[in-house]
Design a protein around this motif. Structure first.
Motif, mmCIF file in Angstrom:
data_model
loop_
_atom_site.group_PDB
_atom_site.id
_atom_site.type_symbol
_atom_site.label_atom_id
_atom_site.label_comp_id
_atom_site.label_asym_id
_atom_site.label_seq_id
_atom_site.Cartn_x
_atom_site.Cartn_y
_atom_site.Cartn_z
ATOM 1 N N CYS A 40 0.833 -1.204 0.000
ATOM 2 C CA CYS A 40 0.000 0.000 0.000
ATOM 3 C C CYS A 40 0.871 1.258 0.000
ATOM 4 O O CYS A 40 2.106 1.190 0.012
ATOM 5 C CB CYS A 40 -0.931 -0.026 1.206
ATOM 6 N N ASP A 41 0.202 2.398 -0.014
ATOM 7 C CA ASP A 41 0.916 3.667 -0.057
ATOM 8 C C ASP A 41 1.169 4.239 1.333
ATOM 9 O O ASP A 41 1.526 5.406 1.482
ATOM 10 C CB ASP A 41 0.129 4.678 -0.903
ATOM 11 N N ARG A 42 0.987 3.379 2.365
ATOM 12 C CA ARG A 42 1.296 3.807 3.725
ATOM 13 C C ARG A 42 2.802 4.024 3.868
ATOM 14 O O ARG A 42 3.609 3.395 3.183
ATOM 15 C CB ARG A 42 0.835 2.754 4.741
ATOM 16 N N LEU A 43 3.159 4.878 4.791
ATOM 17 C CA LEU A 43 4.566 5.137 5.098
ATOM 18 C C LEU A 43 4.756 5.004 6.594
ATOM 19 O O LEU A 43 3.968 5.547 7.372
ATOM 20 C CB LEU A 43 4.972 6.542 4.645
ATOM 21 N N SER A 44 5.782 4.262 6.990
ATOM 22 C CA SER A 44 6.111 4.175 8.412
ATOM 23 C C SER A 44 7.474 4.811 8.651
ATOM 24 O O SER A 44 8.354 4.799 7.779
ATOM 25 C CB SER A 44 6.120 2.721 8.886
ATOM 26 N N ALA A 45 7.619 5.367 9.819
ATOM 27 C CA ALA A 45 8.911 5.917 10.243
ATOM 28 C C ALA A 45 9.017 5.698 11.742
ATOM 29 O O ALA A 45 8.037 5.881 12.478
ATOM 30 C CB ALA A 45 9.004 7.408 9.916
ATOM 31 N N PHE A 46 10.190 5.286 12.188
ATOM 32 C CA PHE A 46 10.396 4.939 13.592
ATOM 33 C C PHE A 46 9.362 3.907 14.047
ATOM 34 O O PHE A 46 8.867 3.949 15.167
ATOM 35 C CB PHE A 46 10.357 6.200 14.473
ATOM 36 N N ASP A 47 9.007 3.016 13.121
ATOM 37 C CA ASP A 47 8.084 1.908 13.377
ATOM 38 C C ASP A 47 6.670 2.370 13.698
ATOM 39 O O ASP A 47 5.900 1.642 14.325
ATOM 40 C CB ASP A 47 8.616 1.000 14.492
ATOM 41 N N VAL A 48 6.316 3.553 13.250
ATOM 42 C CA VAL A 48 4.951 4.074 13.414
ATOM 43 C C VAL A 48 4.403 4.412 12.027
ATOM 44 O O VAL A 48 5.083 5.058 11.220
ATOM 45 C CB VAL A 48 4.933 5.343 14.304
ATOM 46 N N VAL A 49 3.178 3.966 11.729
ATOM 47 C CA VAL A 49 2.553 4.293 10.450
ATOM 48 C C VAL A 49 2.079 5.744 10.487
ATOM 49 O O VAL A 49 1.377 6.162 11.415
ATOM 50 C CB VAL A 49 1.357 3.358 10.162
ATOM 51 N N ALA A 263 12.714 16.809 13.787
ATOM 52 C CA ALA A 263 12.656 18.240 14.116
ATOM 53 C C ALA A 263 11.331 18.633 14.768
ATOM 54 O O ALA A 263 11.164 19.786 15.187
ATOM 55 C CB ALA A 263 12.869 19.071 12.851
ATOM 56 N N GLN A 264 10.389 17.674 14.864
ATOM 57 C CA GLN A 264 9.088 17.969 15.447
ATOM 58 C C GLN A 264 9.068 17.602 16.932
ATOM 59 O O GLN A 264 9.908 16.856 17.416
ATOM 60 C CB GLN A 264 7.986 17.195 14.708
ATOM 61 N N ASP A 265 8.083 18.140 17.628
ATOM 62 C CA ASP A 265 7.886 17.810 19.039
ATOM 63 C C ASP A 265 7.060 16.529 19.116
ATOM 64 O O ASP A 265 5.844 16.547 19.328
ATOM 65 C CB ASP A 265 7.164 18.963 19.750
ATOM 66 N N TRP A 266 7.742 15.393 18.893
ATOM 67 C CA TRP A 266 7.069 14.099 18.833
ATOM 68 C C TRP A 266 7.962 13.058 19.483
ATOM 69 O O TRP A 266 9.165 13.010 19.229
ATOM 70 C CB TRP A 266 6.783 13.723 17.367
ATOM 71 N N ASP A 267 7.389 12.212 20.325
ATOM 72 C CA ASP A 267 8.172 11.240 21.088
ATOM 73 C C ASP A 267 8.299 9.883 20.406
ATOM 74 O O ASP A 267 8.717 8.912 21.016
ATOM 75 C CB ASP A 267 7.573 11.053 22.489
ATOM 76 N N LYS A 268 7.905 9.834 19.117
ATOM 77 C CA LYS A 268 8.006 8.614 18.306
ATOM 78 C C LYS A 268 7.031 7.524 18.758
ATOM 79 O O LYS A 268 7.229 6.344 18.471
ATOM 80 C CB LYS A 268 9.433 8.079 18.263
ATOM 81 N N SER A 269 5.985 7.927 19.444
ATOM 82 C CA SER A 269 4.902 7.018 19.802
ATOM 83 C C SER A 269 3.665 7.399 19.002
ATOM 84 O O SER A 269 3.464 8.574 18.688
ATOM 85 C CB SER A 269 4.587 7.094 21.301
#
Length: 299
Positions: A40-49, A263-269
């Motif tokens: 599919c055209d989904r994208l995951s990064a840091f193991d999060v879709v 660069a974003q305020d995101w904890d990778k969860s």
């Protein structure tokens, strides 16, 4: 941006039983012995879709995987079978959308590890080296810069998580889980695949800094190459003409998205932040460039 009708975020094939939905791929049973894999055209990064699809990404990944499967059969057999997607799906209204993103493969017993090969010092390997002077327990020469080519490619297996983060493991743990003979074969084949592909890609202006392979066993216990192969999702691709050490080079893969997310305020969860249209478009362009430069094909 491409029209939404050209995007497949998730598939829905009522004729077949879906047995798995991964970060990018949907998997269906086809009879007793085969599977249909829809990229599919989904994208995951840091193991999060991520919430945004990348239009046409599934087509690019499928084409690149098939390209490499064709060229590596002399090294190891792969899981593809000679059954068309149309034959597997039957009369489905979205067949034109599904077909270029899908392949029919043999049902195998997957090994519970990913086979990572690193040829350059990047990503988590660079962070590990800075902290310990090693990568996944493998001691490296001192004084290496970020993105430096390693003296030789190294094999660094990891766990294969359905959700959450994969974890690097030692070769000893791999041997303890699947046996030394099989672990040695996985390592040797992985390094051979990487060396072959890296040389091929380098002639076409792409450096494969690292990549991951997945393997399964057939009913006779033979090792088979499965999943995707040497795509921008499973590899770190750098344009050779922009390569230099001491920096993280520009890439043809999703490192561009990872850098934006860092660069974003995101904890990778979960949930991941929404990608701006500009990031989606530039990411799509990179996937298309990788396809064209490696294979000569265009979408």
């Amino acid at each position: 941006m491409k029209a939404a009708s050209e995007v497949l975020f998730e598939s829905d094939i009522h004729q077949l039983e879906r047995i798995a939905r991964g970060k990018v791929r949907d998997i269906y049973e086809v009879g007793l012995h085969d599977l249909l894999i829809v990229t599919c055209d989904r994208l995951s990064a840091f193991d999060v879709v991520l919430p945004n699809p990348i239009p046409g990404k599934g087509i690019v990944l499928n084409r690149i995987s098939n390209f490499w499967f064709d060229r590596t059969e002399h090294i190891i057999p792969n899981h593809r079978v000679e059954l068309s997607v149309a034959s597997a799906v039957g009369d489905h209204p979205e067949l034109p959308l599904l077909e270029p993103r899908s392949m029919v493969v043999k049902r195998l017993k997957p090994l519970p590890f990913e086979a990572i090969v690193r040829g350059y010092l990047a990503g988590s390997g660079w962070k590990d080296y800075q902290a310990t002077g090693s990568v996944c327990g493998i001691k490296l020469p001192s004084g290496l810069e970020q993105s430096a080519q390693l003296p030789r490619p190294i094999f660094t297996p990891s766990t294969k998580a359905d959700s959450g983060h994969d974890q690097n493991v030692s070769l000893e743990r791999l041997e303890a889980t699947i046996g030394k003979a099989l672990a040695d074969k996985v390592a040797a084949v992985s390094l051979k695949l990487y060396e072959f592909a890296a040389a091929y890609a380098r002639e076409r202006g792409i450096i494969i800094a690292d990549t991951k392979f997945e393997f399964g066993l057939d009913e006779t216990g033979s090792l088979i190459l499965i999943d995707e192969l040497l795509t921008p999702d499973s590899s770190r691709f750098w344009p050779a003409d922009k390569y230099q050490t001491g920096i993280s080079p520009p890439s043809y893969d999703k490192q561009f998205v990872r850098d934006w997310l860092e660069a974003q305020d995101w904890d990778k969860s979960p949930p991941a932040p929404e990608l701006p249209d500009e990031i989606v478009e530039k990411t799509r362009d990179r996937y298309l460039m990788a396809l064209e430069q490696l294979t000569g094909e265009r979408i």
